[in-house]
Scaffold this active site. Structure first.
Site, PDB file in Angstrom:
ATOM      1  N   LEU A 170     -95.565  18.373 -37.479  1.00 41.21           N
ATOM      2  CA  LEU A 170     -96.806  18.958 -37.992  1.00 41.21           C
ATOM      3  C   LEU A 170     -97.051  20.310 -37.324  1.00 41.21           C
ATOM      4  CD1 LEU A 170     -99.395  16.019 -38.307  1.00 41.21           C
ATOM      5  CD2 LEU A 170     -98.196  17.226 -40.123  1.00 41.21           C
TER       6      LEU A 170
ATOM      7  N   LYS B 217     -59.447  24.927 -33.506  1.00 45.86           N
ATOM      8  CA  LYS B 217     -60.602  24.158 -33.031  1.00 45.86           C
ATOM      9  C   LYS B 217     -60.125  22.954 -32.211  1.00 45.86           C
ATOM     10  CE  LYS B 217     -64.742  22.682 -35.490  1.00 45.86           C
ATOM     11  NZ  LYS B 217     -65.166  22.026 -36.722  1.00 45.86           N
TER      12      LYS B 217
ATOM     13  N   LYS C  34     -81.233   8.721 -46.571  1.00 47.01           N
ATOM     14  CA  LYS C  34     -80.953  10.011 -45.922  1.00 47.01           C
ATOM     15  C   LYS C  34     -81.677  11.165 -46.633  1.00 47.01           C
ATOM     16  CE  LYS C  34     -79.076  13.292 -43.649  1.00 47.01           C
ATOM     17  NZ  LYS C  34     -79.147  13.529 -42.232  1.00 47.01           N
TER      18      LYS C  34
ATOM     19  N   CYS D 261     -79.595  21.572 -43.034  1.00 47.99           N
ATOM     20  CA  CYS D 261     -79.825  20.243 -43.614  1.00 47.99           C
ATOM     21  C   CYS D 261     -80.980  20.206 -44.614  1.00 47.99           C
ATOM     22  CB  CYS D 261     -80.076  19.247 -42.495  1.00 47.99           C
ATOM     23  SG  CYS D 261     -78.759  19.243 -41.278  1.00 47.99           S
TER      24      CYS D 261
HETATM   25  C1  UGA Z   1     -82.758  17.569 -39.587  1.00 49.85           C
HETATM   26  C2  UGA Z   1     -83.419  16.183 -39.384  1.00 49.85           C
HETATM   27  O1  UGA Z   1     -84.557  16.313 -38.526  1.00 49.85           O
HETATM   28  C3  UGA Z   1     -82.426  15.196 -38.772  1.00 49.85           C
HETATM   29  O2  UGA Z   1     -83.031  13.900 -38.689  1.00 49.85           O
HETATM   30  C4  UGA Z   1     -81.185  15.119 -39.668  1.00 49.85           C
HETATM   31  O3  UGA Z   1     -80.194  14.257 -39.123  1.00 49.85           O
HETATM   32  C5  UGA Z   1     -80.593  16.513 -39.813  1.00 49.85           C
HETATM   33  O4  UGA Z   1     -81.575  17.405 -40.376  1.00 49.85           O
HETATM   34  C6  UGA Z   1     -79.399  16.413 -40.741  1.00 49.85           C
HETATM   35  O5  UGA Z   1     -79.590  16.083 -41.920  1.00 49.85           O
HETATM   36  O6  UGA Z   1     -78.262  16.532 -40.289  1.00 49.85           O
HETATM   37  P1  UGA Z   1     -82.182  19.660 -37.993  1.00 49.85           P
HETATM   38  O7  UGA Z   1     -81.814  20.371 -39.244  1.00 49.85           O
HETATM   39  O8  UGA Z   1     -81.259  19.706 -36.835  1.00 49.85           O
HETATM   40  O9  UGA Z   1     -82.422  18.081 -38.289  1.00 49.85           O
HETATM   41  O10 UGA Z   1     -83.566  20.269 -37.515  1.00 49.85           O
HETATM   42  P2  UGA Z   1     -85.089  19.795 -37.385  1.00 49.85           P
HETATM   43  O11 UGA Z   1     -85.431  19.593 -35.976  1.00 49.85           O
HETATM   44  O12 UGA Z   1     -85.391  18.695 -38.318  1.00 49.85           O
HETATM   45  O13 UGA Z   1     -85.831  21.125 -37.875  1.00 49.85           O
HETATM   46  C7  UGA Z   1     -85.643  21.632 -39.206  1.00 49.85           C
HETATM   47  C8  UGA Z   1     -86.512  22.844 -39.433  1.00 49.85           C
HETATM   48  O14 UGA Z   1     -87.882  22.487 -39.485  1.00 49.85           O
HETATM   49  C9  UGA Z   1     -86.392  23.914 -38.347  1.00 49.85           C
HETATM   50  O15 UGA Z   1     -86.323  25.189 -38.966  1.00 49.85           O
HETATM   51  C10 UGA Z   1     -87.679  23.773 -37.569  1.00 49.85           C
HETATM   52  O16 UGA Z   1     -88.075  24.979 -36.947  1.00 49.85           O
HETATM   53  C11 UGA Z   1     -88.641  23.360 -38.654  1.00 49.85           C
HETATM   54  N1  UGA Z   1     -89.818  22.615 -38.155  1.00 49.85           N
HETATM   55  C12 UGA Z   1     -89.668  21.398 -37.580  1.00 49.85           C
HETATM   56  C13 UGA Z   1     -91.096  23.156 -38.310  1.00 49.85           C
HETATM   57  O17 UGA Z   1     -91.262  24.271 -38.846  1.00 49.85           O
HETATM   58  N2  UGA Z   1     -92.160  22.451 -37.871  1.00 49.85           N
HETATM   59  C14 UGA Z   1     -92.046  21.219 -37.304  1.00 49.85           C
HETATM   60  O18 UGA Z   1     -93.079  20.620 -36.938  1.00 49.85           O
HETATM   61  C15 UGA Z   1     -90.760  20.688 -37.139  1.00 49.85           C
END
Ligand code: UGA
Length: 455
Positions: A276, A35, A230, A286
């Protein structure tokens, strides 16, 4: 400032690169030779829009260096970030093996005052635990008192970046959280992030609603509260999604449209419009891990996290609800051809960890369906589905001879599919929009039997 980032996974790589971009001298360390070799050549192991360009720019401007030499990275730099993985153990607790290994290394090689920053998501109390391990491993002790002669401070600095928009999230965060008992360490960390806090890094965050002109709020707190922030943030966001999914299921029965309901409640500033979007549920590396870990931590104190347990159950149900919709439409699944648009857990990432699409494909395969899948970035089916899913070269192939197509991930390019053309390729024009992403009215007009979630 001189910074080392230990662990070049998602968080480590993005943090290191962005800190280099705002002018710091950054060494990124990983024990994976291969990597590091490819990172030195500017090739990044993940798909994250804009990251490869930023890595290359900072390598060539000599602010960003990749190495396997952890000793040198600890000795030469003043701020050491721990950004290694904390994957879930079978019981839901976070596996701290890698964090422990790094802390031991820091103890072994520390040569003067350092600030140790916990960027990995760690269980509550890990900051003090990291301090203890470093202290236990320091060789330089006072002969009379046995006290450690080298001082260091531990700071918790949780990460809130999202995959797919990691760079914008780092340069234009909603807040920066810093937890430590040391004023000196907190002041140094604020200096480190100054160009981001003051929003004068030169980076324009296009993905945000508007260009930020105000200073980014900094939450200065103690270690434990920072670690809790967090877990509480990720769990709250997961709760918001499970909540809207539950409301979507009711909407579907009573004849309401969840998109309008989300809009109607989201405009209330106490609720907020983000997260939402109803659909097939949340996944990724995460939310599932952090919600479970918080439940486990609470259980150790005899607290049953009833809301969080339900949030997880609703999410599991939501994935199965799509399978039930398929059953309702096709009646017999055995021998049917089902196309799946999108494999990654969300758009703009190649991450398939705990992706809802995989649960859905697994269930349908077990029920005897033939699955064809397409994703703009993910080009292989997950291991357990390897021989059972046909990976298509373009979205159109998904429709060819299919009885039903499910949109599982809302990749922007799926809007460009020529739905008028591909409907003619299908055996039966059934379309389940698992993210309420496509234009429902248009698709119905074209002749699809369109089904969203909660509308
Ligand atoms: C999430 C958090 O949003 C970040 O703030 C955090 O830093 C990160 O985890 C982490 O702990 O490292 P991430 O896992 O990259 O980020 O993805 P998100 O954008 O939060 O989406 C998570 C899931 O929720 C996805 O499967 C997405 O499709 C779903 N989602 C999101 C919905 O079903 N509806 C929504 O309105 C938003």
């Amino acid at each position: 400032m001189k910074v080392s980032i230990i662990g070049t996974g998602y968080v480590g790589l993005v943090t290191g690169t962005c800190l280099a971009e705002i002018g710091h001298d950054v060494i990124c360390v990983d024990k994976d030779n291969e990597k590091i070799d490819s990172l030195k050549k500017g090739k990044i192991p993940i798909y994250e829009p804009g990251l490869e360009e930023l890595v290359n720019k900072n390598i060539s401007q000599k602010r960003l260096v990749f190495t396997c030499d952890i000793e040198d990275a600890i000795k030469t730099q003043g701020i050491i970030f721990i950004a290694v993985g904390t994957p879930p153990l079978p019981d839901g607790n976070a596996d701290l093996t890698y964090v422990e290994e790094v802390a031991k290394n820091i103890g072994n090689h520390i040569n003067d005052y350092k600030i140790i920053v916990n960027k990995s998501t760690v269980p509550i109390g890990s900051g003090d635990w990291v301090s203890m391990i470093i202290n236990d491993n320091v060789n330089c002790k006072d002969q009379n008192t046995g006290q450690n002669k080298l001082s260091f401070d531990v700071v918790s600095n949780p990460e809130f970046l999202r995959e797919g928009s990691a760079i914008a999230d780092t340069f234009c965060p909603d807040r920066i959280v810093l937890g430590s008992s040391s004023k000196k360490a907190l002041e140094t960390m604020k200096k480190l992030y100054e160009p981001i806090i003051k929003q004068n890094s030169g980076y324009v965050c296009e993905k945000r609603d508007k260009i930020n002109t105000k200073e980014i709020p900094v939450v200065e707190t103690d270690l434990i509260s920072s670690e809790m922030i967090k877990y509480a943030a990720n769990s709250f966001l997961a709760t918001k999604i499970s909540y809207i999914n539950e409301i979507a299921n009711v909407c579907e029965k009573v004849g309401a449209d969840i998109k309008m309901v989300s809009k109607g409640i989201g405009l209330d500033s106490r609720i907020g419009s983000k997260f939402l979007n109803a659909g097939i549920g949340w996944g990724g590396s995460c939310f599932p891990k952090d919600v479970l870990a918080l439940s486990q931590i609470a259980a150790e104190y005899g607290i049953s996290t009833q809301i969080l347990n339900t949030v997880v159950n609703v999410n599991n149900q939501q994935r199965l609800m799509i399978v039930q919709k398929v059953q309702e439409i096709l009646k017999i699944i055995q021998g049917k051809v089902i196309g799946v648009l999108g494999i990654s857990f969300k758009p703009d990432t190649d991450d398939t960890r705990d992706a809802p699409s995989i649960t859905i494909m697994n269930n349908l395969v077990n029920m005897g369906a033939r699955i064809k899948a397409f994703d703009p970035i993910v080009k292989t089916a997950p291991d357990n589905l390897n021989s059972k899913v046909i990976i298509c070269k373009n979205p159109e192939e998904i429709f060819d001879d299919s009885d039903l197509v499910i949109l599982a991930t809302e990749w922007e390019e799926f809007r460009k599919i020529d739905f008028k053309k591909v409907i003619n390729l299908m055996r039966d024009a059934n379309l389940i929009d698992g993210r309420n992403f496509l234009d429902k009215e248009d698709l119905i007009k074209i002749g699809y039997n369109y089904m969203g979630v909660g509308r």
